[in-house]
Write a protein that holds these residues in place. Structure first.
Motif, PDB file in Angstrom:
ATOM      1  N   SER A 146      -6.687 -43.454 -30.433  1.00 43.65           N
ATOM      2  CA  SER A 146      -6.948 -43.161 -29.022  1.00 43.65           C
ATOM      3  C   SER A 146      -6.397 -41.800 -28.641  1.00 43.65           C
ATOM      4  O   SER A 146      -7.066 -41.012 -27.960  1.00 43.65           O
ATOM      5  CB  SER A 146      -6.326 -44.246 -28.137  1.00 43.65           C
ATOM      6  OG  SER A 146      -6.882 -45.508 -28.405  1.00 43.65           O
ATOM      7  N   PHE A 147      -5.166 -41.498 -29.069  1.00 39.67           N
ATOM      8  CA  PHE A 147      -4.568 -40.211 -28.717  1.00 39.67           C
ATOM      9  C   PHE A 147      -5.359 -39.051 -29.321  1.00 39.67           C
ATOM     10  O   PHE A 147      -5.679 -38.077 -28.618  1.00 39.67           O
ATOM     11  CB  PHE A 147      -3.116 -40.141 -29.196  1.00 39.67           C
ATOM     12  CG  PHE A 147      -2.552 -38.748 -29.145  1.00 39.67           C
ATOM     13  CD1 PHE A 147      -2.312 -38.123 -27.928  1.00 39.67           C
ATOM     14  CD2 PHE A 147      -2.295 -38.050 -30.318  1.00 39.67           C
ATOM     15  CE1 PHE A 147      -1.819 -36.825 -27.883  1.00 39.67           C
ATOM     16  CE2 PHE A 147      -1.796 -36.756 -30.278  1.00 39.67           C
ATOM     17  CZ  PHE A 147      -1.561 -36.147 -29.057  1.00 39.67           C
ATOM     18  N   LEU A 148      -5.660 -39.120 -30.608  1.00 40.97           N
ATOM     19  CA  LEU A 148      -6.375 -38.024 -31.250  1.00 40.97           C
ATOM     20  C   LEU A 148      -7.767 -37.842 -30.651  1.00 40.97           C
ATOM     21  O   LEU A 148      -8.224 -36.708 -30.444  1.00 40.97           O
ATOM     22  CB  LEU A 148      -6.473 -38.269 -32.756  1.00 40.97           C
ATOM     23  CG  LEU A 148      -5.138 -38.246 -33.523  1.00 40.97           C
ATOM     24  CD1 LEU A 148      -5.358 -38.602 -34.991  1.00 40.97           C
ATOM     25  CD2 LEU A 148      -4.479 -36.874 -33.402  1.00 40.97           C
ATOM     26  N   GLY A 149      -8.441 -38.953 -30.370  1.00 45.40           N
ATOM     27  CA  GLY A 149      -9.761 -38.853 -29.756  1.00 45.40           C
ATOM     28  C   GLY A 149      -9.699 -38.259 -28.356  1.00 45.40           C
ATOM     29  O   GLY A 149     -10.472 -37.353 -28.019  1.00 45.40           O
ATOM     30  N   LEU A 150      -8.772 -38.747 -27.541  1.00 49.34           N
ATOM     31  CA  LEU A 150      -8.619 -38.206 -26.188  1.00 49.34           C
ATOM     32  C   LEU A 150      -8.210 -36.746 -26.213  1.00 49.34           C
ATOM     33  O   LEU A 150      -8.713 -35.928 -25.423  1.00 49.34           O
ATOM     34  CB  LEU A 150      -7.579 -39.028 -25.417  1.00 49.34           C
ATOM     35  CG  LEU A 150      -8.022 -40.412 -24.936  1.00 49.34           C
ATOM     36  CD1 LEU A 150      -6.833 -41.218 -24.439  1.00 49.34           C
ATOM     37  CD2 LEU A 150      -9.075 -40.289 -23.837  1.00 49.34           C
ATOM     38  N   ALA A 151      -7.293 -36.388 -27.112  1.00 52.05           N
ATOM     39  CA  ALA A 151      -6.840 -34.996 -27.178  1.00 52.05           C
ATOM     40  C   ALA A 151      -7.991 -34.055 -27.533  1.00 52.05           C
ATOM     41  O   ALA A 151      -8.143 -32.980 -26.935  1.00 52.05           O
ATOM     42  CB  ALA A 151      -5.711 -34.865 -28.206  1.00 52.05           C
TER      43      ALA A 151
END
Length: 396
Positions: free
Chosen positions: A150-155
């Protein structure tokens, strides 16, 4: 928003989607008119907090539901905001509004908001689809960490969005360049925060236990994403699909695949409510499970479709089993629900209908379509004579 999301099965999706639409309008307004100064540059709370949060909510929607369901807010926001901008544009053609005492409408702001709504909504549409694709790509690299994916995708997507939206914001309102870097730093912090929130929410409120291998029939509603379920069905998981067909082929045995669909399920949801719809889904599974062997595998395939994979089962035997399932659903559930649910089933068998799971799914799905076209509540397989399709008519 998390509370509305949590209550979606009780209240339906309407309240959640309406709140998402209000959130979109509010963040666009704040992104255009309200900035704060921080040591690393200018940032807009509307863009940083609300827009980033909205993307995180769409991602969580996808994680807990499926791609088919998450299309509703994505396309709804796109069409709804374009219609709103078109309506405002039509009103502007009328001419200047009547001036009232103590009220001076800011037409320049309305024009700016219209332009930013169009640009922001277009970016949101692209961002949402790209976020889901990136999240799925990251699944193979980090299969055990929803938070990290989720973090990598959102970033990644928020970086793209920050550049894209700043271009429009600068052209429309003359926003200074310091807002680009400041907003990006803030959005990276928001990506980390919302990814953590997703992990906390899923752990506390919608925790899903690790799936056992092999998957028991009681875990049929284990909430994987639609794409993941489909890939597992097609044999991309080492536990099902291709290995099942390979065993059958090497032993000279047939393997059958059935696709069944609950007839008029959307009408059941619309007329009787989602609570009744969920009960119908569960009881259909109970009926189907009662008519298959313990070694047969069953998967949820989309919203109201299911797939049954039957090893060492010829086509005639599979059609007989499918008819038992159809009769069980029709006869038992007619006594339990006013909606009197029925099912339609398409049957395909390896090797005559194909040697891969993808081939069987395609053939069974085509026969399911024939069953629906011919009136539903029936089973369609291949003709015993080998000429075309064979429909087993519905029997009351």
């Amino acid at each position: 928003m998390a509370i509305l999301f949590r209550l979606r099965h009780l209240m339906g999706l309407g309240a959640f989607l309406c709140a998402l639409g209000v959130m979109h309008f509010l963040e666009t307004y704040l992104a255009a008119v309200f900035f704060i100064e921080l040591p690393f540059g200018l940032l807009s709370p509307g863009s940083t907090v609300l827009f980033s949060g909205k993307l995180a909510i769409i991602l969580m929607f996808y994680i807990r539901e499926d791609a088919e369901t998450v299309r509703q807010p994505i396309y709804g926001l796109l069409i709804g905001n374009f219609l709103m901008v078109a309506l405002v544009a039509m009103l502007r053609l009328y001419g200047p509004p009547v001036l009232l005492p103590g009220y001076n409408p800011d037409l320049a702001l309305i024009n700016q908001m219209g332009a930013l709504m169009v640009w922001g909504t277009t970016l949101l549409f692209i961002d949402s689809i790209a976020l889901i694709l990136v999240y799925e790509k990251l699944r193979s690299l980090f299969p055990r960490s929803v938070v990290l994916r989720s973090f990598l995708g959102l970033a990644a997507i928020l970086t793209f969005d920050q550049i894209g939206f700043f271009v429009g914001l600068h052209l429309v309102t003359g926003t200074p360049l310091s807002a680009l870097f400041g907003g990006w730093v803030a959005k990276m912090g928001a990506a980390a925060t919302y990814a953590a929130f997703i992990g906390i929410y899923l752990t506390l409120f919608e925790r899903t236990a690790a799936e056992p291998v092999p998957q028991p029939l009681s875990d049929i509603f284990h909430k994987l994403t639609y794409r993941h379920k489909y890939e597992e069905l097609l044999g991309k998981s080492s536990q099902v699909g291709a290995p099942t067909l390979a065993r059958g082929h090497s032993a000279g045995m047939e393997t059958s695949l059935l696709i069944l669909d609950i007839d008029h399920f959307k009408n059941i949801n619309d007329q009787y409510g989602h609570v009744v719809g969920d009960k119908v889904l569960g009881r259909v599974v109970d009926c189907v499970r009662s008519e298959i062997r313990s070694e047969d595998r069953i998967f949820r395939y989309g919203g109201e479709e299911f797939v049954v994979l039957c090893e060492n089962t010829g086509h005639a035997a599979a059609r007989v089993a499918a008819e038992r399932m159809r009769l069980a659903v029709h006869q038992r559930l007619a006594l339990e629900f006013d909606a009197a649910p029925t099912i339609s089933i398409g049957v395909a068998t390896s090797p005559q209908d194909g040697t891969g799971v993808r081939d069987l799914v395609a053939r069974a799905d085509a026969r399911l379509y024939i069953a629906k076209r011919e009136g539903r509540n029936r089973v369609v397989g291949s003709d015993p004579a080998g000429d075309g399709e064979y429909t087993q008519s519905a029997k009351r």
